[in-house]
Design a protein around this motif. Structure first.
Motif, mmCIF file in Angstrom:
data_model
loop_
_atom_site.group_PDB
_atom_site.id
_atom_site.type_symbol
_atom_site.label_atom_id
_atom_site.label_comp_id
_atom_site.label_asym_id
_atom_site.label_seq_id
_atom_site.Cartn_x
_atom_site.Cartn_y
_atom_site.Cartn_z
ATOM 1 N N ALA A 146 -20.119 -1.024 17.832
ATOM 2 C CA ALA A 146 -20.692 -1.540 19.072
ATOM 3 C C ALA A 146 -19.812 -2.702 19.519
ATOM 4 N N VAL A 147 -19.587 -2.787 20.830
ATOM 5 C CA VAL A 147 -18.708 -3.811 21.397
ATOM 6 C C VAL A 147 -19.457 -4.495 22.533
ATOM 7 N N VAL A 148 -19.506 -5.816 22.477
ATOM 8 C CA VAL A 148 -20.132 -6.553 23.566
ATOM 9 C C VAL A 148 -19.053 -7.351 24.294
ATOM 10 N N HIS A 149 -19.071 -7.246 25.616
ATOM 11 C CA HIS A 149 -18.160 -7.987 26.500
ATOM 12 C C HIS A 149 -19.029 -8.917 27.346
ATOM 13 N N TRP A 150 -18.553 -10.154 27.594
ATOM 14 C CA TRP A 150 -19.327 -11.060 28.424
ATOM 15 C C TRP A 150 -18.428 -12.078 29.109
ATOM 16 N N ALA A 163 -18.554 -4.906 16.317
ATOM 17 C CA ALA A 163 -19.241 -4.819 15.029
ATOM 18 C C ALA A 163 -19.322 -3.349 14.634
ATOM 19 N N ALA A 164 -18.882 -3.048 13.423
ATOM 20 C CA ALA A 164 -19.019 -1.688 12.902
ATOM 21 C C ALA A 164 -20.506 -1.364 12.788
ATOM 22 N N PHE A 165 -20.845 -0.089 12.986
ATOM 23 C CA PHE A 165 -22.239 0.308 12.831
ATOM 24 C C PHE A 165 -22.723 -0.120 11.450
ATOM 25 N N GLY A 166 -23.879 -0.753 11.417
ATOM 26 C CA GLY A 166 -24.438 -1.273 10.182
ATOM 27 C C GLY A 166 -24.371 -2.787 10.116
ATOM 28 N N ALA A 167 -23.444 -3.386 10.847
ATOM 29 C CA ALA A 167 -23.307 -4.846 10.878
ATOM 30 C C ALA A 167 -24.152 -5.412 12.021
ATOM 31 N N LYS A 168 -24.378 -6.694 11.982
ATOM 32 C CA LYS A 168 -25.076 -7.387 13.068
ATOM 33 C C LYS A 168 -24.071 -7.699 14.172
ATOM 34 N N ARG A 170 -23.756 -10.139 17.478
ATOM 35 C CA ARG A 170 -24.348 -11.266 18.208
ATOM 36 C C ARG A 170 -24.249 -11.020 19.706
ATOM 37 N N LEU A 171 -25.403 -11.001 20.372
ATOM 38 C CA LEU A 171 -25.416 -10.875 21.828
ATOM 39 C C LEU A 171 -25.290 -12.272 22.431
ATOM 40 N N PRO A 172 -24.444 -12.413 23.452
ATOM 41 C CA PRO A 172 -24.260 -13.730 24.071
ATOM 42 C C PRO A 172 -25.471 -14.124 24.914
ATOM 43 N N LYS A 173 -25.449 -15.362 25.396
ATOM 44 C CA LYS A 173 -26.500 -15.834 26.297
ATOM 45 C C LYS A 173 -26.511 -14.959 27.534
ATOM 46 N N PRO A 174 -27.648 -14.631 28.061
ATOM 47 C CA PRO A 174 -28.928 -15.291 27.862
ATOM 48 C C PRO A 174 -29.731 -14.765 26.665
#
Length: 185
Positions: A146-150, A163-168, A170-174
């Motif tokens: 999973a990849v989060v862009h912000w 994060a590889a599947f299985g890892a946590k 972190r979602l950015p604000k908000p």
């Protein structure tokens, strides 16, 4: 399978979208017409796993699946996002291709083919950044992550975390909390 045709106008897209057979998703990203089959059950499961986590933590926010957004990036665009997180009342009264200004996070889950995944990895990421969507979450089934862009600025996201599947993840604000990816895939 994604079929792409260069330089489609908004008027041509609207006509094609209205005539598209049930079971096909039609999008207009950077002037290209994208046609994909409806998602499979594993695809939907990924969105449901994310929905449960977001809605459990953020009362008042809802994750809307298969939501059409008017994404005015580069050229007029239309994106049918796998998930759009907004306030529970945000989409009331909105047209089929809604204004994305109240959307806090968009989600895409890659389909079974790697060439289709590249659209989610690059073209949609860039279109969402250009539209100023604050957070873009990609569930990349081919790469197992999973990849989060912000923080969009100047048509690009300034930050990215994988994060590889299985890892946590972190979602950015908000949001500001960890997304459990153990059930994704």
């Amino acid at each position: 399978m994604t079929v792409a045709q260069p330089e489609v106008t908004l008027e041509e897209f609207d006509a094609f979208d209205a005539a598209a057979p049930e079971g096909l998703h039609v999008e207009l990203i950077n002037g290209r017409l994208l046609v994909t089959p409806a998602p499979d059950g594993d695809h939907d499961w990924n969105v449901v796993c994310i929905r449960r986590q977001i809605e459990a933590r953020d009362l008042g926010l809802c994750l809307y699946q298969e939501r059409g957004l008017a994404v005015p990036a580069y050229r007029a665009g239309r994106a049918r996002v796998d998930g759009a997180v907004a306030s529970e009342e945000y989409f009331r009264g909105q047209p089929p291709w809604a204004d994305p200004s109240g959307v806090l996070l968009v989600i895409e889950v890659t389909s079974g083919r790697d060439e289709d995944a590249e659209v989610d990895r690059v073209e949609k990421r860039d279109a969402y950044a250009q539209a100023g969507l604050p957070v873009y979450l990609l569930v990349d089934r081919q790469r197992g992550e999973a990849v989060v862009h912000w923080d969009p600025e100047g048509g690009r996201y300034l930050h990215q975390t994988n994060a590889a599947f299985g890892a946590k993840l972190r979602l950015p604000k908000p949001f500001g909390y960890d997304l459990d990816t153990s059930k994704l895939g």
